[in-house]
Design an enzyme around this catalytic site. Structure first.
Site, PDB file in Angstrom:
ATOM      1  N   CYS A 208       0.851  -1.187   0.000  1.00  8.92           N
ATOM      2  CA  CYS A 208       0.000   0.000   0.000  1.00  8.92           C
ATOM      3  C   CYS A 208       0.891   1.243   0.000  1.00  8.92           C
ATOM      4  O   CYS A 208       1.768   1.378   0.855  1.00  8.92           O
ATOM      5  CB  CYS A 208      -0.901  -0.014   1.230  1.00  8.92           C
ATOM      6  SG  CYS A 208      -1.865   1.506   1.428  1.00  8.92           S
ATOM      7  N   CYS A 211       0.248   3.199   3.641  1.00  3.27           N
ATOM      8  CA  CYS A 211       0.649   2.672   4.953  1.00  3.27           C
ATOM      9  C   CYS A 211       1.648   1.534   4.868  1.00  3.27           C
ATOM     10  O   CYS A 211       2.120   1.046   5.897  1.00  3.27           O
ATOM     11  CB  CYS A 211      -0.581   2.221   5.747  1.00  3.27           C
ATOM     12  SG  CYS A 211      -1.379   0.726   5.077  1.00  3.27           S
ATOM     13  N   CYS A 230      -6.580  -1.952   0.545  1.00  2.00           N
ATOM     14  CA  CYS A 230      -5.759  -2.138   1.738  1.00  2.00           C
ATOM     15  C   CYS A 230      -6.673  -2.308   2.944  1.00  2.00           C
ATOM     16  O   CYS A 230      -7.429  -1.384   3.285  1.00  2.00           O
ATOM     17  CB  CYS A 230      -4.834  -0.950   1.942  1.00  2.00           C
ATOM     18  SG  CYS A 230      -3.837  -1.073   3.456  1.00  2.00           S
ATOM     19  N   CYS A 233      -5.698   0.613   5.875  1.00  2.00           N
ATOM     20  CA  CYS A 233      -5.964   2.055   5.844  1.00  2.00           C
ATOM     21  C   CYS A 233      -7.107   2.456   4.914  1.00  2.00           C
ATOM     22  O   CYS A 233      -7.496   3.620   4.881  1.00  2.00           O
ATOM     23  CB  CYS A 233      -4.702   2.821   5.458  1.00  2.00           C
ATOM     24  SG  CYS A 233      -4.235   2.657   3.705  1.00  2.00           S
ATOM     25  N   ASP A 358      21.013  -6.385 -18.225  1.00  2.00           N
ATOM     26  CA  ASP A 358      20.866  -7.286 -17.077  1.00  2.00           C
ATOM     27  C   ASP A 358      19.840  -8.364 -17.427  1.00  2.00           C
ATOM     28  O   ASP A 358      18.663  -8.066 -17.617  1.00  2.00           O
ATOM     29  CB  ASP A 358      20.410  -6.475 -15.867  1.00  2.00           C
ATOM     30  CG  ASP A 358      20.230  -7.322 -14.609  1.00  2.00           C
ATOM     31  OD1 ASP A 358      20.423  -8.555 -14.664  1.00  2.00           O
ATOM     32  OD2 ASP A 358      19.888  -6.737 -13.561  1.00  2.00           O
TER      33      ASP A 358
END
Length: 449
Positions: A208, A211, A230, A233, A358
């Protein structure tokens, strides 16, 4: 238009004419020359256009192609950059190609694919009507860094055109993670009943942003995309303006689905491509294109460079899929797994600057899933052939079942000798270019792009 603008455009158009007349190409070089002569030239070239920009990690090219066909139904005076030249010089070259000294009072539209890091350079001069954010997944770590760095590049680019509407994938939590100076609308999926789930542990972007607790989902389409919330929150997916509400059919070659109560079909497979179609639909509606016109546009769209592109070599059907990061590769693997016929699989891995140097990303992709597919032969190739060979062995493919063909020219011969009529190719960007160049040299296709 200033004298400097006019001179730079004249030189750029002459350069482009020479390259295409005598050397059969050069999609970005004319733009580079023009931009060096006049760094502000893009503003002059684009000032008479209503512009839509498509940016994000995956899906830019196909979303741009679909949107081009959709908008063309109502706005025939439209341009795009179909070759994938999506950095500043490529964008300039696109406008150069279509620049005319004859005044035209018709409404002109440009739909442009723009590289995420290049957006800030393009919107310095181009002020689009809308900017599409497709998604942000981990991609080319050596160039972009983590997903939050990439998203900040996109936000900063959009902020230079504050009147542009951001049309973003509402199922991606990152696109709801910070305030923007631009107004936003969202598209997304609403095709599954609510449940309760969390994303796979090997998934980016599931914290989130408010939070930092782990996000939960009512449903997940793939990776971290879905109806998130979430429980700690209250952060949640925003309201969707454009909604896909039903998938009626989805196989390796096509999909049928419902958006805002209207049925549509695209002749390309994979759930990820339904998102691309939904993005194109959203722009179409913003430009007042009717659902019937959008349907026609979808049917007019052709398969584009490396996106389920089909190439015939004698009696073999080669389907080329560009792969460049774990999420995209997993979606392609899910798509080819839907092929009801036995097939051969070819994986070509390069690690040049355009691919991302990479290659560790291959270890986060679900190559293990190929052991359950109806594959009769697996071939590995490319400049990093040993890396992909080891990865597939770890995935469960016995070493004796792997055919190693490092050279692209030899790979064409292996296609002809494959035990199946169908061959699915997974290739990084420069590998696709090399493959197409060799196919052109052997007269199976025209040109290298």
């Amino acid at each position: 238009m200033s004298i400097r603008n006019a001179f730079a455009i004249m030189v750029g158009k002459t350069t482009r004419w020479g390259l295409h007349t005598f050397f059969k190409g050069g999609s970005s070089y004319p733009g580079m020359i023009t931009q060096k002569l006049d760094p502000t030239v893009l503003g002059a070239l684009s000032k008479d256009y209503e512009v839509v920009i498509v940016t994000g990690t995956n899906g830019k090219t196909l979303t741009t192609a679909l949107t081009y066909q959709v908008l063309k139904q109502k706005h025939p005076d439209i341009i795009t950059n179909p070759t994938g030249a999506n950095m500043l010089q490529g964008i300039i070259s696109t406008f150069l190609q279509h620049h005319s000294y004859t005044k035209n009072d018709k409404k002109k539209v440009a739909i442009l694919e723009v590289d995420e890091a290049s957006l800030v350079h393009v919107t310095k001069y181009v002020k689009p009507k809308a900017i599409v954010f497709t998604n942000v997944f981990r991609d080319q770590m050596d160039r972009y860094g983590e997903i939050y760095t990439t998203y900040q590049l996109m936000v900063d680019g959009a902020a230079l055109a504050p009147d542009a509407l951001i049309v973003s994938n509402g199922d991606a939590p990152i696109f709801n993670s910070k305030e923007t100076v631009n107004k936003r609308v969202y598209f997304g999926f609403d095709h599954s009943p609510d449940g309760e789930m969390q994303a796979h542990y090997n998934t980016d972007g599931v914290l989130c942003p408010q939070c930092h607790h782990i996000l939960h989902y009512k449903f997940i389409s793939y990776s971290n995309l879905g109806k998130y919330y979430c429980p700690h929150c209250g952060f949640k997916r925003p309201e969707l303006t454009y909604r896909m509400t039903d998938i009626m059919k989805m196989d390796h070659q096509s999909s049928r689905f419902v958006i805002d109560g209207e049925p549509f079909e695209i002749t390309i497979g994979g759930q990820y491509n339904i998102y691309n179609a939904l993005a194109a639909y959203s722009i179409g509606r913003i430009f007042d294109v009717t659902p019937d016109e959008i349907r026609t546009g979808f049917q007019s769209a052709k398969r584009v460079f490396g996106r389920q592109e089909i190439i015939n070599i004698d009696d073999k059907e080669i389907t080329v899929n560009l792969v460049k990061n774990p999420v995209g590769l997993n979606q392609v693997l899910d798509m080819i797994a839907r092929d009801p016929e036995p097939f051969s699989l070819v994986s070509i891995l390069n690690a040049n600057a355009a691919d991302g140097t990479d290659v560790s990303w291959i270890w986060d992709a679900d190559y293990e899933s190929i052991t359950d597919m109806n594959i009769k032969q697996i071939t590995v190739s490319g400049e990093r052939v040993e890396d992909i060979k080891i990865r597939l062995e770890v995935a469960g493919v016995p070493e004796e079942d792997l055919q190693v063909v490092p050279g692209i020219a030899d790979l064409i011969t292996s296609f002809k000798n494959a035990p199946t009529n169908k061959i699915h190719v997974l290739a990084t960007y420069t590998a696709v270019l090399q493959l197409r160049k060799e196919l052109a040299n052997q007269h199976y296709i025209e040109g290298g792009m």
